[in-house]
Each structure stands twice: as C-alpha cells, then as structure tokens.
Design a protein around this motif. Structure first.
Motif: not given
Length: 477
Positions: A46, A171, A174, A177
């Motif tokens: 990512q 996201g 994460s 992200m």
C-alpha cells in the motif's frame, strides 16, 4: 559584467537553490522512516512508498536543515532577481512535486497520525472532540499517535474531521492507506490553490511568476504543507477560492464557511470580502449568511464539544514565539505564580492591531487603484496574525503566502518568507519521538534563541510598514 548579467546569474543560483531544497525534501521522504519521518503500519504494497533505508537521525535532520536554508535563501533571491523564466514551468514543476510527495510518507512532524486517529474515532463511534488516541487502546491506527499528543482531542473543524473520517473508512486498520488518502486530499488542495492563483495572475507575467514562487514552487511550503501534510492546506484552498469568487457572494460565503469549518483561524480572511462589500449590505448579508450557515451546520453535526478544545488551545504559547520571551520576563519580574496567558493574549491583540493598521496603510498591499481590495485586507490581517499570535507554527504562514500571491509585490513578501524560514528551523523537526539526545539543543537552545529573530522581524515589519505609509502620504515636490 553588466548589472543585468549579474542579476541573471544570481537568479539562476537562486533557482538552483530552490531546486536543491525541493529535491532534499523528496529525498527525506523517499528514505523512509527516520527521525524526520514517522513509520506507518500497514501492508507494504500500500502507498505511501519509500526505500525503508533507515537513515541515521543526524543525517536526515541535517538534510532538512539544508533544505530549509537553501529554500529560504533561494526563494528570497528568486523573488528579487528572477525575471526571464515562464511562470508556467514553475507551476507545472510544483504541481508534479506535490503529486510525488503524496506517494511518499509525510515528514517533519507527526500531526498526520493525529488526523488518522481522529478519523478512526469517528468510524468507531467515538467523539474525537472529547477523546484522544489513548482512549483506543490496542487500536492499530490510534496506537500510531506519538507523544505528547496521545491524550489530546481534535482541535480541527467538522469539515476536517469529515475528511479524516472518509480517509479512515477507506483505510480501515491500515495507517498507511489512511494517511495516503489524506495525502491525496492535501496534495489536491495544494495543486488546486496553485492553479487558482496562476489563473488569477495570468494576464501579468511578473505577477504570475511571483505567485508561482510564493505558492506552487515555494520549497518551504512544499516542505511544510505538502511533505508535512498539514490540514492548513485544505483551509487555505477554500479561502483563496473564496477570495477569487467574491463576485458571487453565495459561493464565496460557502467557501469561507468551509474554510472556517476546517480551521478556525482561517476565518480572518473573511474580513477581506466583508470590507469590500461594506457598502453593499445585501450582498454582504448573503455572503455572511451562507458562511455562517455552513459553520453552524458543521458544528451542529459534531456537537458543542468541538468548541472547547479550540478555546483551550487559543490560550497556548508556542515555544518559538517571542511571546515566550515575554512570559519569561514577566515571571522573572513579577513572579512565577502565573503563566500570564491572559496578559499575553491582550498584548498580542494590541500588536496584531498595530501590525494590521500599519500594513493596510501603504499602497503596496492595494491590488487596484480603487483602494484596498478584499485580498489586500485579508493579506494584511493574516500577515499581522502570523507575526503577532502567541501560538504559531511554521505551516501557519501558508495562509499568509496564499493570500499574498493575490496582491501586489512588496517587501512584505520577504518578511513572510524570512518568518517561515526561521520558524521552520525552530521546529526542526516538529516531533519528539526518535530524536537522539545529542540533538536536544535544537529544541532547548536553538528554538528559544530563534524567538529573538522572530521578535526582530516583527519590529522590522512594523517599522517598514509605517515608513512605507509615510512615503505614500508625503507627495513629491
């Protein structure tokens, strides 16, 4: 060597310094987690991406210091000497760099980790205005927030919180992200602002070049607002757009409201259009009504709890502010039993009024012969604010530069660039985690000393402004 040849060579040196500064900013992010770049948890595929080279702390701090010094000196030189380069190339270059930086991990501070945590709280049903990251133990996103901010609730407006929640929704667990989505919002706002300013100045080549230097290709703003990914960028975009849409009071009002609902201090800009419309009460009422409606609607959604953190931080004094020196003097003379925040608030307001009055008198801030325009009034007030406020951080100067790009050139450009350069050095870096003990002198020694430089710049700005006003009032014989 003719003076024109000498100026051309100096201009190219300045341009090279700007390019080197921007390249160093990119390199800092590209190297990956370090004393300048917080680590981001999440799948490695990512974005944002980096080399994960684990650079030595002293190296990246030195790279940042060189980037700031080269950027500040190069920008001052370019504003003074650069004449013969098409502005569009600087605009394109700045936009490309902003896009590249969105794909690199943010650097310079850990504020973006707070943004991600506030968005995470919203998606989990927690109020970010009454809770801090510490209230989500074990959460992968909130756990990334660094000291000393883990207990702090959000001080940002409801529109900023909404965008943070969108990023968190995309996201999920994460951090990478979530930060990447926020970086895309931020870079888009920076680029849109640059394009708006460029379009506004397109009929005047010299004004267009200056605007590109002050905003889109400004190495210090690329370092602070884009690589640093501060939410101020979003508010600035709204305020610049509002100033350029002031012929449409409803649209301008909505944009002003959105800017205030991102960050409250951006609301100073609204006084510019209000001044311009003071003799047109109907249009002023439409603009003000739309702005107030947006702000009230936003805060009605998040609740009155969002107001308390803002009022609390408004009484703070940042360590690089010259008001920290004043606080020390008061404590030495009167006693240490009080922080003297109330007295300093009053003093800062008086300095702000003096600065604004001084800046708005010279013709250098007037963008037309008809008197003070909305951008000129906004520029004078915002510049006065960033010089006078007790709580100031480097990225606050972005609002001043964004608005200054819409008015005529003057020595104020140099004062604000110098102010931003000094503040950037004072907060090198603006985080505590990961800093080696032998660099504590940057925070404990250099930062307080640079407050003296900021005080000198403030005094010099007042003196210059009052002399400029005197020259305008005194006709030539």
């Amino acid at each position: 060597m003719t003076s024109q040849t000498r100026r051309g060579r100096l201009a190219h040196v300045a341009l090279a310094a700007i390019g080197a500064s921007i390249l160093l900013t990119v390199v800092i992010g590209l190297l990956g987690p370090s004393a300048m770049v917080p680590a981001l948890a999440g799948p490695a595929w990512q974005p944002p991406y980096s080399l994960s080279a684990a650079p030595e702390p002293h190296l990246v701090v030195a790279l940042a210091a060189v980037a700031i010094v080269l950027g500040g000196l190069g920008l001052l030189g370019a504003l003074a000497w650069l004449r013969d380069i098409p502005a569009r190339w600087l605009v394109v270059a700045g936009c490309v760099v902003a896009g590249v930086l969105a794909f690199l991990p943010p650097s310079g501070s850990g504020d973006h980790l707070n943004y991600a945590a506030y968005g995470r709280m919203v998606t989990l049903g927690l109020n970010p205005y009454t809770h801090g990251a510490v209230d989500l133990p074990g959460d992968p996103v909130a756990g990334a927030v660094e000291d000393p901010w883990r207990e702090e609730p959000s001080v940002y407006g409801p529109v900023a919180t909404a965008l943070q929640a969108v990023a968190s929704w995309i996201g999920g667990d994460s951090v990478r992200m979530t930060i990447f989505v926020l970086a895309l919002f931020n870079a888009a706002a920076f680029i849109v602002t640059g394009l708006l300013v460029d379009r506004f100045t397109r009929d005047d080549p010299s004004a267009r070049l200056r605007a590109a230097l002050l905003w889109t290709a400004n190495p210090l703003l690329l370092y602070q607002l884009v690589a640093g990914m501060h939410v101020d960028t979003l508010a600035i975009a709204c305020m610049v757009a509002a100033l350029l849409a002031r012929g449409r009071p409803a649209g301008s009002g909505v944009l002003l409201g959105l800017g205030v609902a991102i960050k409250v201090n951006a609301g100073l800009v609204a006084l510019g259009p209000a001044w311009e419309l003071r003799r047109r009460p109907g249009r002023l009422a439409v603009m003000a009504g739309c702005a107030v409606a947006v702000v009230v609607a936003g805060y009605a959604v998040v609740g009155p709890e969002a107001i308390e953190p803002i009022t609390r931080t408004s009484k703070s004094i940042s360590h690089a502010s010259f008001w920290k020196l004043v606080q020390g003097w008061l404590q030495a003379v009167v006693g240490t039993g009080s922080a003297y925040r109330g007295e300093i608030q009053v003093g800062s307001l008086l300095v702000l009024v003096l600065l604004a009055w001084s800046l708005l008198r010279p013709a250098s801030l007037r963008s037309s012969g008809a008197g003070l325009s909305a951008p000129a009034v906004a520029a004078g007030l915002v510049v006065a604010y960033v010089f006078a406020t007790p709580y100031v951080l480097p990225w606050y100067d972005g609002l001043a530069l964004g608005v200054l790009a819409l008015v005529g050139a003057s020595a104020v450009d140099g004062f604000v660039v110098a102010h931003l350069t000094v503040l950037s050095l004072a907060y090198l870096p603006a985080r505590v985690v990961g800093q080696p003990a032998d660099l504590d002198w940057l925070r404990e020694v250099l930062r307080p000393q640079l407050a003296w430089v900021l005080l000198a710049l403030t005094v010099a700005l007042v003196v210059w402004a009052r002399r400029a006003a005197g020259r305008v009032r005194t006709p030539r014989g």
